[in-house]
Design an enzyme around this catalytic site. Structure first.
Site, PDB file in Angstrom:
ATOM      1  N   ARG A  36      48.303  44.019  27.007  1.00 55.59           N
ATOM      2  CA  ARG A  36      47.298  43.302  28.036  1.00 55.59           C
ATOM      3  C   ARG A  36      46.192  44.229  27.978  1.00 55.59           C
ATOM      4  O   ARG A  36      44.996  43.813  28.264  1.00 55.59           O
ATOM      5  CB  ARG A  36      48.003  43.008  29.323  1.00 55.59           C
ATOM      6  CG  ARG A  36      48.727  41.590  29.227  1.00 55.59           C
ATOM      7  CD  ARG A  36      49.993  41.331  30.196  1.00 55.59           C
ATOM      8  NE  ARG A  36      49.275  41.541  31.502  1.00 55.59           N
ATOM      9  CZ  ARG A  36      49.964  41.882  32.531  1.00 55.59           C
ATOM     10  NH1 ARG A  36      51.189  42.351  32.606  1.00 55.59           N
ATOM     11  NH2 ARG A  36      49.480  41.999  33.672  1.00 55.59           N
ATOM     12  N   LYS A  40      42.802  42.595  41.582  1.00 53.37           N
ATOM     13  CA  LYS A  40      41.977  41.552  41.787  1.00 53.37           C
ATOM     14  C   LYS A  40      42.605  40.186  42.593  1.00 53.37           C
ATOM     15  O   LYS A  40      41.821  39.718  43.461  1.00 53.37           O
ATOM     16  CB  LYS A  40      41.626  40.845  40.393  1.00 53.37           C
ATOM     17  CG  LYS A  40      40.944  41.835  39.343  1.00 53.37           C
ATOM     18  CD  LYS A  40      40.358  41.122  38.065  1.00 53.37           C
ATOM     19  CE  LYS A  40      41.362  40.536  37.327  1.00 53.37           C
ATOM     20  NZ  LYS A  40      42.383  41.761  36.702  1.00 53.37           N
ATOM     21  N   ARG A  60      55.209  46.221  39.768  1.00 56.70           N
ATOM     22  CA  ARG A  60      55.354  44.898  40.437  1.00 56.70           C
ATOM     23  C   ARG A  60      56.298  44.083  39.767  1.00 56.70           C
ATOM     24  O   ARG A  60      57.051  42.873  40.286  1.00 56.70           O
ATOM     25  CB  ARG A  60      53.976  44.171  39.990  1.00 56.70           C
ATOM     26  CG  ARG A  60      53.613  42.697  40.441  1.00 56.70           C
ATOM     27  CD  ARG A  60      52.076  42.510  39.986  1.00 56.70           C
ATOM     28  NE  ARG A  60      52.064  42.254  38.660  1.00 56.70           N
ATOM     29  CZ  ARG A  60      50.781  41.937  38.127  1.00 56.70           C
ATOM     30  NH1 ARG A  60      49.701  41.736  39.118  1.00 56.70           N
ATOM     31  NH2 ARG A  60      50.522  41.708  36.770  1.00 56.70           N
TER      32      ARG A  60
HETATM   33  P1  ADP Z   1      46.747  40.148  35.181  1.00 60.01           P
HETATM   34  O1  ADP Z   1      45.163  40.004  35.205  1.00 60.01           O
HETATM   35  O2  ADP Z   1      47.227  41.002  36.070  1.00 60.01           O
HETATM   36  O3  ADP Z   1      46.965  40.364  33.601  1.00 60.01           O
HETATM   37  P2  ADP Z   1      46.670  37.220  35.274  1.00 60.01           P
HETATM   38  O4  ADP Z   1      47.435  36.506  36.370  1.00 60.01           O
HETATM   39  O5  ADP Z   1      45.197  37.013  35.444  1.00 60.01           O
HETATM   40  O6  ADP Z   1      47.247  38.584  35.463  1.00 60.01           O
HETATM   41  O7  ADP Z   1      47.109  36.656  33.961  1.00 60.01           O
HETATM   42  C1  ADP Z   1      48.386  36.405  33.350  1.00 60.01           C
HETATM   43  C2  ADP Z   1      48.180  35.914  32.011  1.00 60.01           C
HETATM   44  O8  ADP Z   1      47.811  34.610  31.944  1.00 60.01           O
HETATM   45  C3  ADP Z   1      47.299  36.823  31.005  1.00 60.01           C
HETATM   46  O9  ADP Z   1      47.975  37.982  30.372  1.00 60.01           O
HETATM   47  C4  ADP Z   1      47.058  35.721  29.991  1.00 60.01           C
HETATM   48  O10 ADP Z   1      48.189  35.223  29.166  1.00 60.01           O
HETATM   49  C5  ADP Z   1      46.967  34.090  30.806  1.00 60.01           C
HETATM   50  N1  ADP Z   1      45.476  34.128  31.223  1.00 60.01           N
HETATM   51  C6  ADP Z   1      45.108  34.212  32.500  1.00 60.01           C
HETATM   52  N2  ADP Z   1      43.880  33.769  32.766  1.00 60.01           N
HETATM   53  C7  ADP Z   1      43.470  33.467  31.263  1.00 60.01           C
HETATM   54  C8  ADP Z   1      42.146  33.393  30.913  1.00 60.01           C
HETATM   55  N3  ADP Z   1      40.956  33.224  31.529  1.00 60.01           N
HETATM   56  N4  ADP Z   1      42.107  33.113  29.383  1.00 60.01           N
HETATM   57  C9  ADP Z   1      43.313  33.074  28.619  1.00 60.01           C
HETATM   58  N5  ADP Z   1      44.259  33.561  29.272  1.00 60.01           N
HETATM   59  C10 ADP Z   1      44.600  33.517  30.498  1.00 60.01           C
END
Ligand code: ADP
Length: 183
Positions: free
Chosen positions: A141, A15, A128
């Site tokens: 996750r 994404k 990564r």
């Molecule tokens: P990925 O999609 O690769 O897991 P992200 O960079 O989108 O990584 O998110 C990393 C972490 O940031 C998530 O595992 C969570 O802990 C936190 N996070 C990101 N966006 C949100 C959200 N909308 N709500 C709650 N936690 C979030």
């Protein structure tokens, strides 16, 4: 080109990479809650300190916290286009986003679901090597995604907004699929 977009999909589906490319090509703002949270952590703010341990366990930070971040970022854009990446991640977040967007009179143009098999996701994330990319945390996750985020697929399908993209293959191939579905 649609200018108010939302990317949905499991961690590792690409994404962030695809969102950055699409935003650069079309002059819209990439709003990644993961990136925004990681910069708070790096800057050592109170918010970052609150989020860091939660993120390193692969859990979700509180809805209120991410919502405050998204709201202030979006208001600062003054009506320009945006692509939300990593938000919403729960049904309450999606409901809060609906409320915010109707206040701002900025409806979502499209929701893109990037789809990929678990095996490939885990391989990509392990390669990564971010702080939250160890095998146990990755599995957590993915489970959090299935429990809390995947219900958003039906939420946006019911609104007639969802488009699915196969996220297998090279970055260029996926970017091409995305461009085609929006032009
Ligand atoms: P990925 O999609 O690769 O897991 P992200 O960079 O989108 O990584 O998110 C990393 C972490 O940031 C998530 O595992 C969570 O802990 C936190 N996070 C990101 N966006 C949100 C959200 N909308 N709500 C709650 N936690 C979030």
């Amino acid at each position: 080109m649609k200018s108010r977009l939302l990317f949905l999909g499991p961690p590792g589906a690409g994404k962030g990479t695809q969102a950055a490319r699409l935003c650069q090509a079309h002059g819209i703002k990439h709003l990644s809650t993961g990136d925004l949270l990681r910069s708070e952590v790096a800057a050592g703010t109170a918010l970052g300190q609150e989020a860091e341990a939660v993120m390193n366990r692969g859990e979700l930070v509180s809805d209120a916290l991410v919502l405050a971040i998204v709201e202030s970022q979006m208001k600062a854009l003054n009506g320009g286009g945006w692509l939300l990446d990593g938000f919403p991640r729960t049904v309450p977040q999606a409901e809060a986003l609906d409320k915010l967007l109707s206040e701002l009179q900025q409806p979502i143009d499209a929701v893109v679901l990037l789809e990929l098999d678990d095996g490939v996701l885990i391989e990509r994330l392990l390669a990564r090597g971010r702080a939250d990319d160890t095998e146990a945390v990755i599995r957590n996750r993915l489970e959090v995604y299935r429990d809390k985020t995947a219900p958003l697929i039906d939420f946006y399908k019911a609104k007639g907004l969802l488009t699915s993209i196969e996220a297998q293959g090279s970055m260029d191939a996926i970017a091409e699929r995305l461009e085609k579905s929006f032009s």
